[in-house]
Design an enzyme around this catalytic site. Structure first.
Site, mmCIF file in Angstrom:
data_model
loop_
_atom_site.group_PDB
_atom_site.id
_atom_site.type_symbol
_atom_site.label_atom_id
_atom_site.label_comp_id
_atom_site.label_asym_id
_atom_site.label_seq_id
_atom_site.Cartn_x
_atom_site.Cartn_y
_atom_site.Cartn_z
ATOM 1 N N CYS A 1 42.756 48.312 -17.218
ATOM 2 C CA CYS A 1 43.816 48.621 -18.191
ATOM 3 C C CYS A 1 43.504 47.940 -19.520
ATOM 4 O O CYS A 1 43.250 46.740 -19.565
ATOM 5 C CB CYS A 1 45.156 48.139 -17.650
ATOM 6 N N CYS B 1 46.254 45.040 -20.327
ATOM 7 C CA CYS B 1 46.422 43.821 -19.517
ATOM 8 C C CYS B 1 45.775 42.616 -20.226
ATOM 9 O O CYS B 1 44.795 42.764 -20.957
ATOM 10 C CB CYS B 1 45.797 44.017 -18.138
ATOM 11 N N HIS C 1 51.304 44.414 -15.374
ATOM 12 C CA HIS C 1 50.945 45.826 -15.446
ATOM 13 C C HIS C 1 51.942 46.710 -14.695
ATOM 14 O O HIS C 1 52.141 47.882 -15.030
ATOM 15 C CB HIS C 1 49.538 45.999 -14.851
ATOM 16 N N ASN D 1 57.159 55.740 -25.032
ATOM 17 C CA ASN D 1 56.893 56.961 -24.279
ATOM 18 C C ASN D 1 56.587 56.525 -22.881
ATOM 19 O O ASN D 1 55.625 55.806 -22.674
ATOM 20 C CB ASN D 1 55.617 57.620 -24.808
ATOM 21 N N SER E 1 49.712 57.621 -21.419
ATOM 22 C CA SER E 1 48.447 57.563 -20.698
ATOM 23 C C SER E 1 48.322 56.302 -19.857
ATOM 24 O O SER E 1 47.476 56.213 -18.991
ATOM 25 C CB SER E 1 47.291 57.642 -21.699
ATOM 26 N N HIS F 1 51.203 50.579 -18.077
ATOM 27 C CA HIS F 1 51.527 49.207 -18.523
ATOM 28 C C HIS F 1 52.729 49.262 -19.485
ATOM 29 O O HIS F 1 52.710 50.050 -20.423
ATOM 30 C CB HIS F 1 50.303 48.594 -19.219
ATOM 31 N N HIS G 1 54.835 49.176 -22.431
ATOM 32 C CA HIS G 1 54.529 48.956 -23.839
ATOM 33 C C HIS G 1 55.247 49.993 -24.702
ATOM 34 O O HIS G 1 55.743 50.988 -24.190
ATOM 35 C CB HIS G 1 53.017 49.062 -24.084
ATOM 36 N N GLN H 1 55.247 51.761 -28.971
ATOM 37 C CA GLN H 1 54.491 51.912 -30.210
ATOM 38 C C GLN H 1 55.421 51.661 -31.392
ATOM 39 O O GLN H 1 56.621 51.883 -31.306
ATOM 40 C CB GLN H 1 53.908 53.319 -30.301
#
Ligand SMILES: [Zn+2]
Ligand SMILES: [Zn+2]
Ligand SMILES: [Zn+2]
Length: 348
Positions: free
Chosen positions: A52, A55, A115, A155, A163, A166, A168, A170
């Site tokens: 990943c 990570c 993760h 997203n 994709s 993990h 997260h 934006q």
């Protein structure tokens, strides 16, 4: 002629925030809700994935190595859609071929070194750190002279094109106010000019009075299915105080936002007992240096799932050419979300 019954008759509803309409066809859901859970096998994620790029300690594109972070971690997107050094230029040919340079910065913020976590399964204290990171990024990017707007969004799920599992989000800081925020801004501005009050303050007061679309609330925020919802289980999280942006949050709001996001996403995951995919993001005051008293901080959740973990809503046909349409009403979606427990199905 019968009276219009919003639980039975086809009708359209107006979204006063972006001034668009949605077609509602409740008669198409006459058959009772089956409520079956089609649990799809979810590959269990490990707490750390050596492959990943998010990570701690792993390398990203171009060989950059992530630090061994323990809380949140923010970095400039290696594949940024916007670049800061874009020269300001506008082209206009006959008013028909108009293009403008768009300078900006795209960042990624990891919520946790773990993760395998999701917002719904993180603790409120850990989510507090995420809220602090969002508020810090909003202030830091917003202070940059060319940044007029900061869009923070998450997203989640392969269905939404995410994709990497993990946890997260934006952060896109741009030199102009994007279309959706600009539409909401003019609607809020016009409402304030016409009535001398705030659109979302007034709306939330009426929603809390009726309660029929409320999902959950705490001291600082309410989560509800908006009257004009397009996505089956769409929700909006509205601040109870009139705050224009995250930089105006006190400790109560920061903790309140962490709490309401955890509770809302837990309810989502519990609908079909799968990690619920969605796009979530905040709408707040543009960072163009103006006070923007019309802006009322809120978050939108746009989840695509409709009838099961695998049956999603598509925005096609009439929706692409005419307007969005839904079958289950906002009220029945809210009732379903409200009835769900706030203990995550994986933690029961
Ligand atoms: Zn990871
Ligand atoms: Zn307000
Ligand atoms: Zn909005």
């Amino acid at each position: 002629m019968r009276m219009l019954d919003l639980t039975l008759h086809p009708h359209r509803r107006f979204n006063p925030l972006n001034r668009s309409w949605v077609l509602v066809s409740p008669h198409r859901t006459d058959r009772p809700w089956q409520g079956q859970v089609e649990r799809t096998a979810q590959p269990a994620q490990p707490p750390y994935d050596p492959d990943c790029y998010l990570c701690p300690g792993n390398s990203r594109a171009g060989g950059v190595r992530n630090p061994a972070y323990s809380g949140t971690f923010v970095f400039d997107n290696d594949f940024a859609a916007l670049l800061p050094a874009t020269a300001p230029e506008r082209q206009d040919r006959a008013g028909l071929f108009i293009a403008e340079a768009e300078p900006g910065i795209c960042r990624v913020a990891c919520f946790s070194p773990r993760h395998d976590l999701t917002v719904s399964r993180m603790t409120v204290p850990d989510l507090d750190l995420v809220v602090d990171t969002w508020a810090g990024q909003y202030a830091e990017l917003g202070r940059m002279p060319f940044v007029q707007h900061v869009q923070i969004f998450e997203n989640r799920g392969a269905m939404m094109g995410a994709s990497n599992p993990h946890p997260h989000c934006q952060i896109w800081a741009s030199g102009s106010v994007p279309t959706e925020a600009a539409a909401e801004q003019s609607a809020q501005m016009d409402y304030r000019a016409a009535r001398g009050s705030c659109l979302l303050c007034d709306y939330l007061a009426l929603e809390r009075e009726s309660g029929e679309r409320l999902v959950c609330e705490n001291e600082s925020f309410a989560a509800l299915v908006p009257f004009w919802a397009v996505w089956p289980f769409e929700t909006i999280v509205i601040g109870k105080r009139h705050l224009t942006g995250m930089d105006e949050f006190g400790d109560t709001e920061r903790r309140g936002l962490a709490d309401i996001l955890k509770r809302a996403t837990t309810r989502y995951d519990n609908i079909f007992e799968v990690p619920f995919p969605y796009t979530m993001g905040f709408h707040q005051r543009p960072t163009d240096g103006q006070p923007h008293p019309e802006w009322h901080f809120h978050a939108h959740f746009y989840p695509p799932l409709l009838r099961s973990a695998t049956i999603r809503k598509f925005m096609v046909g009439f929706e692409m050419l005419g307007m969005p349409q839904r079958d289950i009403t906002a009220e029945s979606a809210a009732a379903r979300l409200r009835a769900l427990p706030e203990v995550h199905y994986q933690q029961r």
